[in-house]
Design an enzyme around this catalytic site. Sequence first.
Site, mmCIF file in Angstrom:
data_model
loop_
_atom_site.group_PDB
_atom_site.id
_atom_site.type_symbol
_atom_site.label_atom_id
_atom_site.label_comp_id
_atom_site.label_asym_id
_atom_site.label_seq_id
_atom_site.Cartn_x
_atom_site.Cartn_y
_atom_site.Cartn_z
ATOM 1 N N HIS A 147 0.927 -1.103 -0.080
ATOM 2 C CA HIS A 147 0.113 -0.012 -0.052
ATOM 3 C C HIS A 147 0.791 1.198 -0.128
ATOM 4 C CE1 HIS A 147 -4.103 2.013 1.450
ATOM 5 N NE2 HIS A 147 -3.331 2.830 1.158
ATOM 6 N N HIS A 206 1.079 5.117 -2.255
ATOM 7 C CA HIS A 206 0.531 5.642 -3.512
ATOM 8 C C HIS A 206 1.609 6.689 -4.247
ATOM 9 C CE1 HIS A 206 -3.617 5.757 -2.102
ATOM 10 N NE2 HIS A 206 -3.350 5.408 -0.905
ATOM 11 N N ASP A 232 1.676 9.136 -6.205
ATOM 12 C CA ASP A 232 1.249 10.326 -6.018
ATOM 13 C C ASP A 232 1.245 10.997 -4.413
ATOM 14 O OD1 ASP A 232 -1.210 9.238 -5.356
ATOM 15 O OD2 ASP A 232 -2.329 10.889 -5.963
ATOM 16 N N GLY A 262 -9.638 7.906 -1.657
ATOM 17 C CA GLY A 262 -10.372 9.161 -1.364
ATOM 18 C C GLY A 262 -11.112 9.239 -0.136
ATOM 19 N N HIS A 266 -9.855 0.883 0.113
ATOM 20 C CA HIS A 266 -9.800 1.798 1.349
ATOM 21 C C HIS A 266 -10.849 1.560 2.187
ATOM 22 C CE1 HIS A 266 -6.113 3.675 -0.880
ATOM 23 N NE2 HIS A 266 -5.957 3.919 0.288
ATOM 24 N N GLU A 316 -10.786 3.458 7.691
ATOM 25 C CA GLU A 316 -9.679 4.411 7.971
ATOM 26 C C GLU A 316 -10.453 5.513 8.545
ATOM 27 O OE1 GLU A 316 -7.887 5.977 4.408
ATOM 28 O OE2 GLU A 316 -6.263 6.874 5.578
HETATM 29 O O1 LIG Z 1 -4.761 7.082 3.019
HETATM 30 C C1 LIG Z 1 -5.668 7.250 2.140
HETATM 31 N N1 LIG Z 1 -6.883 7.355 2.140
HETATM 32 C C2 LIG Z 1 -7.725 7.392 0.973
HETATM 33 N N2 LIG Z 1 -7.420 8.064 -0.179
HETATM 34 C C3 LIG Z 1 -6.225 8.171 -0.165
HETATM 35 C C4 LIG Z 1 -5.035 7.796 0.843
HETATM 36 N N3 LIG Z 1 -3.803 8.160 0.496
HETATM 37 C C5 LIG Z 1 -4.035 8.547 -0.822
HETATM 38 N N4 LIG Z 1 -5.172 8.888 -1.122
HETATM 39 C C6 LIG Z 1 -5.815 9.231 -2.490
HETATM 40 C C7 LIG Z 1 -5.147 10.506 -2.934
HETATM 41 C C8 LIG Z 1 -4.476 10.241 -4.273
HETATM 42 O O2 LIG Z 1 -4.491 11.238 -5.133
HETATM 43 C C9 LIG Z 1 -5.127 8.993 -4.534
HETATM 44 C C10 LIG Z 1 -4.350 8.120 -5.787
HETATM 45 O O3 LIG Z 1 -3.274 7.830 -5.069
HETATM 46 O O4 LIG Z 1 -5.677 8.369 -3.501
HETATM 47 ZN ZN LIG Z 2 -3.942 4.755 1.094
#
Ligand SMILES: O=c1[nH]cnc2c1ncn2[C@H]1C[C@H](O)[C@@H](CO)O1
Ligand SMILES: [Zn+2]
Length: 361
Positions: free
Chosen positions: A18, A20, A22, A180, A207, A210
């Site tokens: 896990h 990301h 970006d 998101g 996701h 959380e």
């Molecule tokens: O931890 C997270 N929870 C929900 N969404 C997330 C988390 N970290 C990053 N994101 C979102 C923001 C990014 O732009 C997107 C794609 O990686 O995923």
């Molecule tokens: Zn995440």
Amino acid sequence: MRMELRPDIAAAPKVLLHDHLDGGVRPQTVIELADATGYDALPAKSEAELGEWFRTSADSGSLERYLETFAHTVAVMQTTDGLFRIAMECALDLAADGVVYAESRFAPELHLEGGLSLEEVVETVNAGFRAGEVLAAEQGKPIRMAALLTAMRHAAKSREIAELAVRYRDLGVAGFDIAGAEAGYPPSRHLDAFEYLQRENAHFTIHAGEGFGLPSIWEAIQWCGADRLGHGVRIVDDIDVTGERPVLGRLAAYVRDSRIPLEMCPTSNLQTGAAASYAEHPVTLLKDLRFRVTINTDNRLMSHTTLGAEMQHLVEEAGWSLADLRWATINAMKSAFIPFDERLALIDEVIKPGYHALGVG
Ligand SMILES: O=c1[nH]cnc2c1ncn2[C@H]1C[C@H](O)[C@@H](CO)O1
Ligand SMILES: [Zn+2]
């Protein structure tokens, strides 16, 4: 300064499920790409200031505010040059951290502002990963990178992105995810995408648990059929720890009995308010109860972290041993979305010998 790692933790072979793309860009790369593309809304000008800005802004106690910081990385990920470089550097940075297998996720729908197509986004990131793998191997740090395609849960592109993930399944894409803000956007909104993936025998994680609690986890598993849970940390709300021994509710028992992998991200949870400290983070209770726990970074830039640092926090502040780290690493490799025989080869040929050399197992 990132945390100084103990030599054994630094050397340990690691598996990351896990992370990301970006959320892991180097601050200097954000600055250089912003310069090159004319993006003038960066909140800081120097590498150190910008890195600090991401970390402190993400430290807000709210998932929604945490996610606002991504505007500045996504802004410089709209060209093939930017995407390729960021993917290549991601592979190199993970390899330097001792990661031998990583699934890196990104949302193709967020990278279309410069005129790229969804396919071009996926192919460019994959090309960056392949280039990073070659360079990392040359540096004596072999890593295997796989892509996960994320759809944004507030948007309406999940079916299209799921189809994209299936189309690229033999071309570097190992699975699908939704991400998101969680509150108000239950996973069942995207049932169509998940049912499609199931019919296609494709893998996906969601996701859940959380920014929102048990109903989100329940939907992700029992309505949507998630193979894994992104975070899933709030499954502890279904564990009664007030008595002599912890008692699992029906959902927690189902998650444990079914060996559903939990992609735990300790530092990220401290920043969004899903946990109070490393010492009290539910990951340790869940480990002790033998849930299928894995350790992850989520967003290395926003959390100013590495997988080694996440592990070291658990060792120094939550009583984890190197044997626990080995167990979580094997859990992660078993839970990866690449084929079984390839997972087994990494466990037997890389992870177990790597830990053995450290005197563990
Ligand atoms: O931890 C997270 N929870 C929900 N969404 C997330 C988390 N970290 C990053 N994101 C979102 C923001 C990014 O732009 C997107 C794609 O990686 O995923
Ligand atoms: Zn995440």
